[in-house]
Design a protein around this motif. Sequence first.
Motif, PDB file in Angstrom:
ATOM      1  N   ARG A  54      -5.532  11.175  -7.760  1.00 29.37           N
ATOM      2  CA  ARG A  54      -7.080  10.357  -7.072  1.00 29.37           C
ATOM      3  C   ARG A  54      -8.224  10.903  -8.032  1.00 29.37           C
ATOM      4  NH1 ARG A  54      -7.222  11.847  -1.328  1.00 29.37           N
ATOM      5  NH2 ARG A  54      -9.354  10.688  -1.573  1.00 29.37           N
ATOM      6  N   ILE A  80      -7.971   9.108 -11.275  1.00 28.93           N
ATOM      7  CA  ILE A  80      -8.319   7.712 -11.309  1.00 28.93           C
ATOM      8  C   ILE A  80      -9.665   7.382 -11.223  1.00 28.93           C
ATOM      9  CG2 ILE A  80      -7.835   5.694  -9.851  1.00 28.93           C
ATOM     10  CD1 ILE A  80      -4.926   6.477  -9.312  1.00 28.93           C
ATOM     11  N   ALA A 107       0.764  -1.403  -0.032  1.00 28.74           N
ATOM     12  CA  ALA A 107       0.108  -0.189  -0.007  1.00 28.74           C
ATOM     13  C   ALA A 107       0.968   1.260   0.067  1.00 28.74           C
ATOM     14  CB  ALA A 107      -0.856  -0.041   1.235  1.00 28.74           C
ATOM     15  N   LEU A 127       3.473   5.911  -2.955  1.00 21.17           N
ATOM     16  CA  LEU A 127       4.672   6.643  -3.477  1.00 21.17           C
ATOM     17  C   LEU A 127       4.797   6.543  -4.843  1.00 21.17           C
ATOM     18  CD1 LEU A 127       7.486   5.179  -0.850  1.00 21.17           C
ATOM     19  CD2 LEU A 127       6.215   7.628  -0.862  1.00 21.17           C
ATOM     20  N   HIS A 128       4.011   5.625  -5.573  1.00 23.61           N
ATOM     21  CA  HIS A 128       4.195   5.498  -7.025  1.00 23.61           C
ATOM     22  C   HIS A 128       3.178   6.455  -7.679  1.00 23.61           C
ATOM     23  CE1 HIS A 128       3.744   3.014 -11.008  1.00 23.61           C
ATOM     24  NE2 HIS A 128       5.047   3.077 -10.709  1.00 23.61           N
ATOM     25  N   ASP A 182     -12.091   5.310 -13.382  1.00 28.31           N
ATOM     26  CA  ASP A 182     -12.778   4.248 -13.078  1.00 28.31           C
ATOM     27  C   ASP A 182     -14.194   4.375 -13.584  1.00 28.31           C
ATOM     28  OD1 ASP A 182     -10.811   3.186 -12.151  1.00 28.31           O
ATOM     29  OD2 ASP A 182     -11.214   3.675  -9.903  1.00 28.31           O
ATOM     30  N   ARG A 184       5.105   9.918  -7.079  1.00 30.72           N
ATOM     31  CA  ARG A 184       5.822  10.123  -8.190  1.00 30.72           C
ATOM     32  C   ARG A 184       5.294  10.610  -9.456  1.00 30.72           C
ATOM     33  NH1 ARG A 184       8.878   5.570  -5.870  1.00 30.72           N
ATOM     34  NH2 ARG A 184       7.891   4.390  -7.235  1.00 30.72           N
ATOM     35  N   LEU A 213       2.599   1.650  -3.575  1.00 29.92           N
ATOM     36  CA  LEU A 213       1.528   2.232  -4.545  1.00 29.92           C
ATOM     37  C   LEU A 213       1.275   3.584  -4.303  1.00 29.92           C
ATOM     38  CD1 LEU A 213      -0.964  -0.773  -4.889  1.00 29.92           C
ATOM     39  CD2 LEU A 213       0.992  -0.391  -6.163  1.00 29.92           C
TER      40      LEU A 213
END
Lengths: 148, 148
Positions: free
Chosen positions: A38, A41, A16, A21-22, A45, A25, A19
């Motif tokens: 967010r 995303i 978690a 941190l990914h 979705d 970045r 993900l």
Amino acid sequence: MPAPEMEIVHLLRAVAVELGLHSARFASRNGMHPTDVRALITLMDARRAGEEMTAGRLGAALGLNSAGTTALVDRLERAGHVRRVRGEGDRRKVLVEVDERAVALGQAYFGPLIDRSVELLRGYDERELAAVRSFLRGVRDAAGREGE
Amino acid sequence: MPAPEMEIVHLLRAVAVELGLHSARFASRNGMHPTDVRALITLMDARRAGEEMTAGRLGAALGLNSAGTTALVDRLERAGHVRRVRGEGDRRKVLVEVDERAVALGQAYFGPLIDRSVELLRGYDERELAAVRSFLRGVRDAAGREGE
DNA sequence: CCTATTATCTCGTTGAGCGAGATACACGCT
DNA sequence: AGCGTGTATCTCGCTCAACGAGATAATAGG
């Protein structure tokens, strides 16, 4: 000595974190904030599910109030990642649509990680996949239920 | 039609989101910010590993600069969650120690979720556990490696 | 239509985190 | 010892994401 299951619990937490941190970045490389990622995303979705996303629903999904939501959509629109479209039926609503280039950008960044995950999963048989699936479902439900 | 493995990929993402929201709830219930919770978790991890944590290392672990780190430790110290202790050997250093009550608070909140996860894991045999473990390791490493 | 409700936006404010630079201690080096 | 260089933390001033309160605009019900 600690229960051997704890290793997996800590591993899940580490995943978690990684993900998160990914995403962070990806955000900073593209001059965005975690919230913006967010939001994108969430919008993608919704798009995949064939649903329209209004400004209000987006803000609610992210836990922002109306002022913060307006600022967020302003930011994303200024960067060219989304478009505001006035609602057809209900003209108070503002539909937020993701730009194709933002979708491509996200796929380029998250694609390799997704591909790698799928590749890993192809190495398991049906029973092992069922175990992974049911463990993840169980944790998701437990985390969602705890404290309302 | 999408690969069936995608369901698990989305599940994993959903778990990461739920765990994030779970921490966020803990934060807002205790008048803290997400960063403060991440800091406490980092401090507790260090403590479990028997390592001392300095202000600088804590800030680095969270991706904060020195000014932000000072503000963070100020905030946590004001709330009584941590203590500043001047380094014994090197008096430039500031060791940050978690207060017992903060540890108890965290365990009370995250404990049930951890217990539930361990309980779920007890339902699997060795081969299934190995699958869960290696999948999580694989994703963690992939997420950590991508883009440096 | 007139009022209540819903959706979004505007305004003013707060506070986390940043950059730049100050301060304080540590460790050579001669 | 004395001096410079490096390292750890803190102070100051600023920016900007997000908040609360309230304005504006469109819909829905009596």
